[in-house]
Enzyme design. Structure first.
Site, PDB file in Angstrom:
ATOM      1  N   ASN A   3       0.874  -1.172   0.000  1.00  0.00           N
ATOM      2  CA  ASN A   3       0.000   0.000   0.000  1.00  0.00           C
ATOM      3  C   ASN A   3       0.906   1.214   0.000  1.00  0.00           C
ATOM      4  O   ASN A   3       1.487   1.547   1.030  1.00  0.00           O
ATOM      5  CB  ASN A   3      -0.901  -0.026   1.243  1.00  0.00           C
ATOM      6  CG  ASN A   3      -1.715   1.257   1.391  1.00  0.00           C
ATOM      7  OD1 ASN A   3      -1.767   2.075   0.471  1.00  0.00           O
ATOM      8  ND2 ASN A   3      -2.342   1.426   2.548  1.00  0.00           N
ATOM      9  N   LYS A   5       0.119   4.207  -0.180  1.00  0.00           N
ATOM     10  CA  LYS A   5      -0.507   5.398   0.413  1.00  0.00           C
ATOM     11  C   LYS A   5      -0.278   6.600  -0.516  1.00  0.00           C
ATOM     12  O   LYS A   5      -0.205   6.413  -1.729  1.00  0.00           O
ATOM     13  CB  LYS A   5      -0.001   5.627   1.843  1.00  0.00           C
ATOM     14  CG  LYS A   5      -0.160   4.344   2.690  1.00  0.00           C
ATOM     15  CD  LYS A   5       0.042   4.531   4.158  1.00  0.00           C
ATOM     16  CE  LYS A   5      -0.137   3.193   4.867  1.00  0.00           C
ATOM     17  NZ  LYS A   5      -0.042   3.300   6.325  1.00  0.00           N
ATOM     18  N   HIS A  90      -9.515   1.196   4.886  1.00  0.00           N
ATOM     19  CA  HIS A  90      -8.232   1.345   5.592  1.00  0.00           C
ATOM     20  C   HIS A  90      -8.429   2.253   6.810  1.00  0.00           C
ATOM     21  O   HIS A  90      -9.220   3.199   6.767  1.00  0.00           O
ATOM     22  CB  HIS A  90      -7.187   1.939   4.643  1.00  0.00           C
ATOM     23  CG  HIS A  90      -5.809   1.889   5.210  1.00  0.00           C
ATOM     24  ND1 HIS A  90      -5.361   2.819   6.121  1.00  0.00           N
ATOM     25  CD2 HIS A  90      -4.795   1.009   5.030  1.00  0.00           C
ATOM     26  CE1 HIS A  90      -4.122   2.497   6.476  1.00  0.00           C
ATOM     27  NE2 HIS A  90      -3.757   1.408   5.826  1.00  0.00           N
ATOM     28  N   GLU A  92      -6.815   4.621   7.926  1.00  0.00           N
ATOM     29  CA  GLU A  92      -6.632   6.058   7.649  1.00  0.00           C
ATOM     30  C   GLU A  92      -7.888   6.656   7.025  1.00  0.00           C
ATOM     31  O   GLU A  92      -8.244   7.803   7.295  1.00  0.00           O
ATOM     32  CB  GLU A  92      -5.386   6.256   6.752  1.00  0.00           C
ATOM     33  CG  GLU A  92      -4.119   6.007   7.557  1.00  0.00           C
ATOM     34  CD  GLU A  92      -2.930   5.483   6.759  1.00  0.00           C
ATOM     35  OE1 GLU A  92      -2.921   5.592   5.514  1.00  0.00           O
ATOM     36  OE2 GLU A  92      -2.004   4.939   7.400  1.00  0.00           O
ATOM     37  N   GLU A 161      -5.135  -4.882  10.521  1.00  0.00           N
ATOM     38  CA  GLU A 161      -4.109  -3.865  10.735  1.00  0.00           C
ATOM     39  C   GLU A 161      -4.384  -3.136  12.040  1.00  0.00           C
ATOM     40  O   GLU A 161      -5.171  -2.175  12.072  1.00  0.00           O
ATOM     41  CB  GLU A 161      -4.119  -2.843   9.587  1.00  0.00           C
ATOM     42  CG  GLU A 161      -3.820  -3.442   8.225  1.00  0.00           C
ATOM     43  CD  GLU A 161      -3.256  -2.382   7.279  1.00  0.00           C
ATOM     44  OE1 GLU A 161      -2.117  -2.579   6.831  1.00  0.00           O
ATOM     45  OE2 GLU A 161      -3.920  -1.372   7.016  1.00  0.00           O
ATOM     46  N   GLY A 167       2.807   2.254  10.839  1.00  0.00           N
ATOM     47  CA  GLY A 167       3.765   3.351  10.709  1.00  0.00           C
ATOM     48  C   GLY A 167       4.500   3.679  11.996  1.00  0.00           C
ATOM     49  O   GLY A 167       5.100   4.745  12.113  1.00  0.00           O
ATOM     50  N   SER A 203       3.671  -2.139  10.276  1.00  0.00           N
ATOM     51  CA  SER A 203       5.124  -2.220  10.474  1.00  0.00           C
ATOM     52  C   SER A 203       5.728  -3.555  10.049  1.00  0.00           C
ATOM     53  O   SER A 203       6.689  -4.038  10.664  1.00  0.00           O
ATOM     54  CB  SER A 203       5.492  -1.887  11.927  1.00  0.00           C
ATOM     55  OG  SER A 203       5.107  -0.548  12.236  1.00  0.00           O
TER      56      SER A 203
HETATM   57  P1  13P Z   1       3.218   0.401   7.620  1.00  0.00           P
HETATM   58  O1  13P Z   1       3.689  -0.891   6.984  1.00  0.00           O
HETATM   59  O2  13P Z   1       3.950   1.601   7.114  1.00  0.00           O
HETATM   60  O3  13P Z   1       3.135   0.296   9.106  1.00  0.00           O
HETATM   61  O4  13P Z   1       1.702   0.635   7.095  1.00  0.00           O
HETATM   62  C1  13P Z   1       0.797  -0.409   7.206  1.00  0.00           C
HETATM   63  C2  13P Z   1      -0.417  -0.073   6.458  1.00  0.00           C
HETATM   64  O5  13P Z   1      -1.205   0.781   6.867  1.00  0.00           O
HETATM   65  C3  13P Z   1      -0.656  -0.761   5.184  1.00  0.00           C
HETATM   66  O6  13P Z   1      -1.947  -0.546   4.713  1.00  0.00           O
END
Ligand code: 13P
Length: 239
Positions: A3, A5, A90, A92, A161, A167, A203
């Site tokens: 992803n 982002k 997601h 976010e 997740e 992150g 992560s």
């Molecule tokens: P990270 O791997 O940067 O922690 O992000 C995970 C994520 O939100 C993937 O959709």
């Protein structure tokens, strides 16, 4: 599954994708390798990845088929760019853009209707985890989706997740993730969809992926930051 982002550029994507293609070639292995990019780059993915082992998808879609929805992108538009996958719900999007469980259900249905595999993202926040609410939160987030007809339900992918692991560099341990994946597996099995793939995200990196994948109910990963570095993403794919 990577992803990206809201990251990338035509130039940096090209470099990253060239490295993935060079390493993975055109033959599909027993695992699916997928990148989910921002909408403007879907044409680039389609062009560069069409004859490769790397598949592609989007990070969101509209629940609506077309019309006066400024700024939105429909499932059919994703089909124009041959997306096989789309992230839905997601954390976010839930936290920053107010997506509700009802939105996530409607988007999941729109993707399924268009023949695109929705990757339905769920996960608890740090305070919910601390309060022992993880399973309740997951159940709440999945409840309406579990009521889909089991033939449809079998076509989704679930990504667990935990928000506290995204992150932060603080991945769930394999045991922590497995416990939640086993719970999700049990919910899916109760609804006649025991083989739905369950990805872990939060992560994931080149160093911790292999141990996560040893767990019986962890079928893959949804990778953020590490998917932007070819070497890291490739070593997760190899694991
Ligand atoms: P990270 O791997 O940067 O922690 O992000 C995970 C994520 O939100 C993937 O959709």
């Amino acid at each position: 599954m990577g992803n990206w982002k809201m990251n990338g550029s035509l130039a940096s994507n090209q470099q990253l994708l060239e490295q993935l293609i060079a390493s993975l070639g055109s033959a599909h292995s027993h695992s699916d390798v997928v990148v989910c990019a921002p909408y403007p780059y879907l044409a680039q993915l389609q062009q560069m990845l069409a004859n490769s082992a790397v598949e592609w998808g989007a990070q969101n879609l509209s629940a609506e088929p077309q019309g006066a929805f400024t700024g939105e992108v429909s499932a059919q538009m994703l089909n124009d760019f041959a997306c096989k996958w789309v992230l839905v719900g997601h954390s976010e999007r839930r936290a920053l853009y107010g997506e509700t469980d009802a939105d996530v259900l409607a988007k999941t249905q729109a993707a399924l209707d268009a023949g695109i595999t929705p990757v339905v993202c769920v996960g608890e926040t740090e305070s919910e985890q601390a309060a022992g609410q993880t399973e309740n939160v997951i159940l709440q987030q999945l409840q309406s989706i579990l009521k889909l007809d089991s033939a449809l339900l079998s076509r989704i992918v679930v990504a667990y997740e935990p928000v506290w692991a995204i992150g932060t560099g603080k991945s769930a341990t394999p045991e922590q993730a497995q416990a939640v994946h086993a719970y999700i597996r049990q919910l899916l099995a109760q609804h006649n969809a025991p083989k739905v793939r369950i990805l872990y995200g939060g992560s994931v990196n080149a160093a911790n992926a292999a141990d996560l994948f040893l767990m019986p109910d962890i079928d893959g990963a949804l990778v953020g930051g590490a998917s932007l570095q070819a070497a890291d993403f490739l070593s997760i794919a190899a694991a």
